[in-house]
Write an enzyme that holds these catalytic residues in place. Structure first.
Site, PDB file in Angstrom:
ATOM      1  CD  GLU A  80      -2.913   1.050   2.359  1.00 61.80           C
ATOM      2  OE1 GLU A  80      -3.879   1.837   2.340  1.00 61.80           O
ATOM      3  OE2 GLU A  80      -2.761   0.187   3.230  1.00 61.80           O
ATOM      4  CG  ASP A  81       1.515   2.933   3.196  1.00 59.32           C
ATOM      5  OD1 ASP A  81       0.559   3.370   2.518  1.00 59.32           O
ATOM      6  OD2 ASP A  81       1.420   2.642   4.404  1.00 59.32           O
TER       7      ASP A  81
END
Length: 715
Positions: A80-81
């Site tokens: 996600e990051d």
């Protein structure tokens, strides 16, 4: 003070302390990979971001989970990051780790307009993840626990929203999975940030009471331990304080003062063998007087989350009551760590754990998420099943059936089979005929009387069934059995409502409106909309506001022209462009601050304030020319009267408990009416003053916690 992340050696040292087997080189590679991936990223606290994944992985190690899960904890935010994707993780650490991380990422990747729909969809995705690989949820729970430990770094409103979500979603899941250590910590942290003053006050009271009772509990522990030594039973015995939130709930929902709560401490006895549990119970009952009705055998009949223990409450020599819990070491591990202690991945392939009979409830919830279109219905069903206490009853053949506390023969019938429920015409409990709304008690033997000539369930059953399974099956019967009738009925209801606005179906549902309805209510087409209205899955109040908003945009050019001059507040309302305008509040919908509102110019009576979802506007043909923009004046908070309907099974003290529940929120009644029908179902109409919607929501939540209350809704 900002803490630096654990170094590699410190991290490996922490894992070794937890006695979990792991490949040192593989874990070292994962630590370095995660540190590199999150390089330069910071948390709200100002700490390096890698502190969070390290903490999550250590929580998972504390649960004694496998190496893949611990690595997934280190990697859970990588997809996600950071620039790294699923394929990179699979190549570096294997498919199992990549699948777990991908599952965690998917849970909250999609954002929805409505918080209700967002919650429902997150629940659906969590259930899907649990049905495929429970480790996804365990990582998500560890992620949420660490976020709660660092919640003080979030802003005020965001902090409370996170605490609410934790109590509404993550705590019930931890409860159902039996991970009580994690559940208790999340509850207490959420309580601390939601109600800081009450939290601190309770901390001080519990600390004082605990000191008062330490001498007595130490004396009991020494006495029991000496007797067990003489009997030759190896054991561990200690006092355990109850978590603060459970004490707070007992005070709030049972309307008790702190001084009336006696079981803030419990004595726990842990032995080696199953048979020794009952020997310890016999010893305790021979030396201390047991309190009637306070013995529970969760060894013979385990809880749905696999919890096993003997519970008894006894009186000490000076008359103080203490709860005693007796269990084996294996039972204790399951009680503390739930599904994590019950782990079966060494012997099973991924996904097969969900087929175990201990996890049939996951399949049941997956069935609900397919059957229920309305997000609110789905989320209520899941919460009810996750967090309900249970009663155990028997079939005529002696099989044990587990049902939510307060269940009736109808709940029992649907638990046996949908057809048994649909054809139920009566019931016998312990050999005698009882009404269908009879509340089943522990150990009852239940026999359902059926008839092939039965026309199906009664809608009245929805007033007293307790299980989500029964409630949803009854609603499904009317939804499916009367589909054409529901479509016609829903269409007729909607057309009648639209005639108030000189509209027909074609005008009301152009493509933009249908898209918005589809987004908000998961409605695919007009027929589904009609059917949902017809069988009660959707109310007109959920549909009409979207139509109004669309029409108001379309009609802006013919609405009253107003000057942009500053407006004066009257009665807590700002009427756009007008001073000294007489304002009154519509009694049909009773708006309160926080509601979306709209003004309606009433000839000779100024402006009437309605909720924007109110269906009772004047029926005159020129009504759209008489709408006017209004808003709440937040600088002049004024109390407004809210009307609430409460439905519950009648019992002695019900009315007193309802009023007491409001008083805990410092809300006092202005008006009350009550009636009870022949089935002893009580309907209460309450009028009380609140300052905003948030205050009303808290009051409704408090009322729902009153024993025997089945439904609470605003009028």
């Amino acid at each position: 003070m900002i803490q630096p992340p654990l170094s590699l050696d410190q991290y490996l040292g922490e894992l070794e302390k937890m006695n979990v087997p792991f490949d040192r080189e593989r874990i070292k590679k994962a630590y370095l990979f995660a540190s590199d991936a999150h390089e330069g990223q910071l948390r709200n606290s100002g700490e390096a971001y890698i502190v969070h994944p390290i903490s999550v992985s250590l929580i998972l190690a504390e649960l004694k989970l496998d190496e893949d899960t611990i690595i997934a904890g280190l990697m859970h935010d990588v997809i996600e990051d950071t620039p790294y994707d699923y394929e990179v993780l699979r190549a570096e650490f294997g498919e199992a780790v990549a699948e777990i991380v991908d599952g965690v990422t998917k849970i909250e990747r999609i954002k929805y307009e409505s918080r209700e729909i967002q919650q429902a969809e997150n629940f659906r995705k969590m259930l899907l993840a649990m049905s495929e690989d429970l480790r996804v949820i365990l990582v998500k729970l560890a992620d949420r626990l660490h976020n709660m430990r660092t919640l003080k770094y979030k802003q005020g409103s965001s902090r409370i929203a996170t605490a609410d979500e934790t109590l509404e979603i993550y705590v019930p899941i931890a409860h159902r999975l039996g991970i009580f250590r994690m559940k208790w910590e999340m509850e207490d942290l959420a309580f601390r940030y939601k109600e800081p003053e009450k939290y601190e006050e309770l901390v001080q009271k519990v600390d004082m009471k605990r000191k008062e009772r330490e001498k007595e509990i130490s004396s009991m522990i020494d006495d029991i331990s000496t007797q067990l030594d003489e009997m030759g039973i190896p054991h561990t015995i200690y006092g355990r304080p109850k978590n603060l939130y459970s004490i707070y709930k007992k005070m709030t929902f049972k309307n008790r003062a702190f001084e009336e709560i006696h079981d803030i401490m419990a004595i726990r006895v842990i032995v080696k063998e199953f048979e020794q549990c009952y020997a310890v119970l016999g010893l305790i009952h021979s030396r201390y007087k047991p309190m009637p009705g306070r013995f529970k055998d969760y060894i013979a009949m385990p809880k749905p989350n696999m919890y096993q223990s003997l519970h008894t409450t006894v009186l000490s020599s000076i008359g103080q009551s203490f709860e005693v819990q007796i269990r084996t070491e294996e039972m204790h591990q399951v009680a503390e760590y739930g599904v994590a202690a019950h782990w079966k991945y060494k012997a099973k392939q991924r996904g097969e754990i969900a087929k175990d009979t201990d996890f049939n409830w996951i399949d049941q919830m997956m069935e609900w998420q397919r059957d229920l279109e309305n997000p609110a219905e789905f989320i209520d069903s899941v919460k009810m099943d996750l967090y309900n206490t249970h009663v155990y009853v028997f079939t005529p053949r002696g099989n044990v059936i587990e049902l939510p506390d307060g269940s009736t023969p109808v709940d029992f019938a649907y638990k046996i089979h949908t057809d048994v429920g649909n054809h139920c015409v009566g019931a016998k409990v312990n050999g005698r005929i009882v009404p269908l709304n009879y509340q089943l008690k522990l150990g009852d033997m239940v026999e359902i009387l059926t008839s092939k000539g039965s026309q199906g369930p009664s809608r009245d059953w929805l007033l007293f069934v307790q299980s989500s399974q029964a409630r949803n099956k009854i609603k499904n019967f009317f939804k499916k059995a009367n589909l054409l009738e529901n479509i016609e009925k829903g269409k007729e209801m909607l057309e009648k409502e639209l005639r108030k606005y000189n509209l027909n179906i074609k005008d009301a549902f152009p493509e933009p409106v249908m898209k918005e309805l589809a987004s908000k209510l998961t409605i695919k087409n007009l027929e589904q909309l009609y059917a949902s209205i017809g069988y009660g899955g959707l109310s007109l109040r959920q549909v009409i506001p979207t139509i109004k908003e669309h029409l108001v945009e379309e009609e802006k050019d013919v609405r009253i022209i107003r000057s942009p001059k500053p407006s004066k507040a009257e009665g807590g309302i700002v009427v756009e462009g007008m001073d000294d305008m007489l304002v009154r509040f519509a009694k049909c919908c009773n708006p309160i601050p926080g509601d979306k509102i709209i003004g309606f110019i009433t000839r000779g009576s100024g402006v009437t304030i309605h909720r924007s979802d109110c269906t009772n506007f004047s029926k005159t043909g020129d009504e759209f020319n008489r709408f006017i923009d209004v808003e709440w004046n937040e600088t002049q908070p004024i109390a407004h009267t809210a009307k609430v309907k409460v439905i519950g099974q009648d019992r002695p003290g019900l009315l007193g408990d309802v009023t007491a529940a409001l008083q805990t929120q410092k809300i006092y009644l202005r008006g009350l009416s009550a009636k009870v029908n022949n089935d002893r179902v009580a309907s209460l109409m309450l009028d009380f003053d609140v300052h905003n919607v948030e205050e009303l929501d808290r009051a409704i939540k408090q009322l729902k916690g009153v024993k025997n209350i089945m439904e609470v809704h605003r009028l």
